[in-house]
Design an enzyme around this catalytic site. Sequence first.
Site, PDB file in Angstrom:
ATOM      1  N   ASP A 161       1.509  46.708   0.561  1.00 62.85           N
ATOM      2  CA  ASP A 161       1.967  45.842  -0.522  1.00 62.85           C
ATOM      3  C   ASP A 161       1.360  44.461  -0.289  1.00 62.85           C
ATOM      4  OD1 ASP A 161       5.164  45.667  -2.279  1.00 62.85           O
ATOM      5  OD2 ASP A 161       3.225  44.752  -2.696  1.00 62.85           O
TER       6      ASP A 161
HETATM    7  C1  GLC Z   1       4.142  42.907  -5.492  1.00 56.96           C
HETATM    8  C2  GLC Z   1       5.048  44.109  -5.536  1.00 56.96           C
HETATM    9  C3  GLC Z   1       4.317  45.377  -5.830  1.00 56.96           C
HETATM   10  C4  GLC Z   1       3.145  45.075  -6.738  1.00 56.96           C
HETATM   11  C5  GLC Z   1       2.150  44.273  -5.920  1.00 56.96           C
HETATM   12  C6  GLC Z   1       0.916  43.886  -6.745  1.00 56.96           C
HETATM   13  O1  GLC Z   1       4.572  42.022  -4.500  1.00 56.96           O
HETATM   14  O2  GLC Z   1       5.914  44.352  -4.429  1.00 56.96           O
HETATM   15  O3  GLC Z   1       5.262  46.267  -6.421  1.00 56.96           O
HETATM   16  O4  GLC Z   1       2.555  46.265  -7.204  1.00 56.96           O
HETATM   17  O5  GLC Z   1       2.736  43.125  -5.364  1.00 56.96           O
HETATM   18  O6  GLC Z   1       1.287  42.986  -7.745  1.00 56.96           O
END
Ligand code: GLC
Length: 752
Positions: A286
Amino acid sequence: MKDKMIVIMAVLAAIIATACNEKTSSLQEAEIILEKRMDSLLSVMTLEEKIGQMSQVNLESGITEALLESIRKGEIGSLLNAGDAINRKQLQQVAMKESRLGIPLIFGRDVIHGYRTVFPIPLAQSCSWNTSLVEKAAAIAAYEAASDGIHWTFSPMLDIARDPRWGRIAEGNGEDSYLGSQLAIAMVKGYQGDDLSDPASLAACAKHFAGYGAAEGGRDYNTTLIPETELRNVYLPPFHAAVKANIATVMSAFNDLNGTPATANEFLLKKILRTEWGFRGFVVSDWTSVTEMINHGYAAGEKDAALKAVQAGVDMEMVSRSFTHYLKELVQSGTVDEKLIDDAVRNILSIKFRKGLFDNPYPQAPDEITFLRPENLEVAKELAIQSTVLLKNDNSVLPLRENIQSLAVIGPLADAPLEQLGMWTPDGRVEDAITPLAAIRKKIGKDRVIYVPALETGRSTDKSQFARAVAAARNASACVVFLGEEQILSGEAHSRAFLNLPGAQEELITELARTGKPIVLVIMAGRPLIFSRISGKVQAILYAWHGGTMAGPALTDLLFGIVSPSGKLSVSFPRAEGQIPLYYNHRNTGRPPQPENQGIPAGTPLDPVNFTSNYLDLDYTPEYPFGYGLSYTTFDYSPVTLSSPEITAGDTLIVRTSLSNKGKYNGTEIVQIYIRDMVGSITRPVKELKGFQRINLKPGESREVTFKLTATDLSFYRKDLTFGTETGEFMVWVGKSSADHDLKGISFSLSE
Ligand code: GLC
C-alpha cells in the site's frame, strides 16, 4: 536496439519450439510462450532494470524531465494517478520507444465504485446482494477507465468490517465472509472479464491483505490482533475467493497483524497467498506501507524496510522508494539473493504480458461516447435502487402518490451532488450527478415542490433556516427530508468516534416533527449511523448510502413506488457506539443474554437484574440487524423442510420453504439461509450466512425456494487449523434477516 532484437529473436525461437510440439493445447501453448517470453526478457535485464519494474511512483507534480529520464533508464515499472489519457500515452511512448528494453508501464488507479459513471459506494452495493448487477457495474467501470488508458484498479476492497467507526467500512462489502466472498468474485469477474488482455478490462487488486478492517477502536491504520482461526474463518475467505477467481494482484495492508506488519508478513504473503492458495499474480504494497514499517518499529530504517518487505513477498513498492534506493546494494552485498528479485519481476511481467501491454500498450480509441452511456447510467440507477434499504414505513406512508398536491423537500443532502457521489470518486464529476431534488422536480413538476435546504451543509449548526423548513412542511401534503453524512466524513483516514447525524440535523427533524406532518427521512451516508433519538419522530426511513451519479432518479422511483425497495443490510446498525464491535455472527458466550432482556436495559447500574452478557443501560441487540430490509409489500415464509434430518459429509441437504407475496405491491425478497454448528472444537457463531436468493413475486404469487447445503458449507478452520466438518447437531434457518424473529428453522445432524 540490439538488445531488443535479442529479445525478439528469443521469443520467436520460443514460439517456433512450442508450435512444433503439436501435443500442447492452445492454452498450454499460450502459457509456454508467455513463460518463454518472460524468461527471455528476464535474461537480458540488468539488476537496475529488474528493480525498476518493482517500483511504482505517483505522478505528483506533472510530467517532469527527471521523470521521463527515469523511465528511459528503466527505473519505473508503474505509475498511479498518472494524469489523463494524453499524459499516460506520452509516458508509455517514452517507456516503449526510448528505454533499452521497451517494457511497458502499467497504470494503476483507484477505480473503487465507478469511473465517470459513479455507482453507489461498495458498502451500499453489498446491500443489493445482487452479484450479477455488481459484476455489471464493475465491468462498466473497467470499460470507462480502460478507455482512458488505465490498466489496473486498486479494487475490490475485501476487508471484513464489524466497526462503523472505521471510515473505510464504506469501501468494503460489510461484515459477512460469505456475502463478501460472493461479491469479491463478482467484482473480479466484472473488472477482469474472461480475458485480461481485453482492452476493456482492468487488472483487479484484492486489498488490503489482511485484517485491516479489524483496526482497534475503529481508528484507521490501527493495530489488529486476530487469532489464526478467526483470520481464516472470517477475514481471509473473500481474499481466497478473489484468488480462486484469478485476480491479477493483491495489495499488502498498512496494519500490523499480531505484531508483524502485513507488508512484511511472510505468513500472509507467502504461506497463505502463495503456498496454500497458489496465487500467481503480483503483490503491491500500500502507499508507503513499506517505509511505514519504520514507524511501526519493525524496520530500523529504509534499507531494513526494503529487506523485510521483499523477503516477505512484496513484489512492487507503491510510492516510497526503498526498493530503488537499497535493493541493488542488498543484492550485491549478498544479503538478498537475486533470485528473489527475479521472482518478483516475473510476477509483475506475467501480469503485464497477460494484460497484453507488450502487444497493445496504448488505450483503444474510445467510442464516440464512452462515458455516461445511457444504458450504463441505467445500471447505475438500478444498482442505487437495489442498494437502498427501507428501515421503517409506518402506516405505509411510502410510496408517495404521484398526484401528490405538494411535496416539501428539505435538508442539506437533497441537492448535494458531490456528497451523493461518495468517497473515492476522483474521476466522477459533480455536473454528471442527478440529485434527488432535480429528479423529484422532474417527476412531479417544479411547482409542486417546496425546497428548503434548512442547513447549508450536513455539518452546519446554523438553525436560522429552520422556520422556513417548518413552514414548508406545514404547507405541503408530505415532507421528505434528506440528511446524513457528507462524503468527506467516510473513507480512508476518516474514522468517527460518534456516529450521530452531524451538525443540527437531529434538531431539524425534531422541529419538523412538531408540525404533525408525516415525515419521510432519507439518510445518505458512508457507514451505519446512529439516529435512534429521532427515528421515532419520522414515519419512514430509507437508507440510501451515497448512491452515486444516479442517486436522485433511483430515490425518486423508490419514493413514488415505481419500484419497491429490496435492499438488505450487509452490516449491523448499533444503537450506540458502546456496543461496537457488533455483528450478527457472534459467539454465544457462557451466559448469553435471554430474550426477556431484549428491548429494555437490564435494570440500573445499582440494581443489576441478571448475570448474562448484556448491558445495564442499553438493549444489547442491534438497532437494525444484518440482513434486514423492508419492502412495500409483505412476504410470508412457510415452515422449513429438509430432504433428510440426518446427512453424512458426502450428502447434499436440500432445504425448502415457500415464499408468498401477501401484499399489494410487486416486490423482491432476498431470502437468506443461515446455519449454526451447535458444538465445535472451537466455539462457533450463533449464525452463519450460507446462501441467499433474490426472488421477485407479484401480489398473491408464491414460489418454492430451495437451497442446497454440502459439507463445504458446514466446514470451517477447526481447533487444529485444518479445514473440514465436525459431526453433530446443526440448526438451519431461512428468512428475511439474521434476527431470530425473522427466521424459520429446523435442526439436522451430520454423522460420519
Ligand atoms: C491508499 C489506500 C489504498 C489505495 C492506495 C492508492 O492509501 O490505502 O486503498 O488504493 O493508497 O491510492
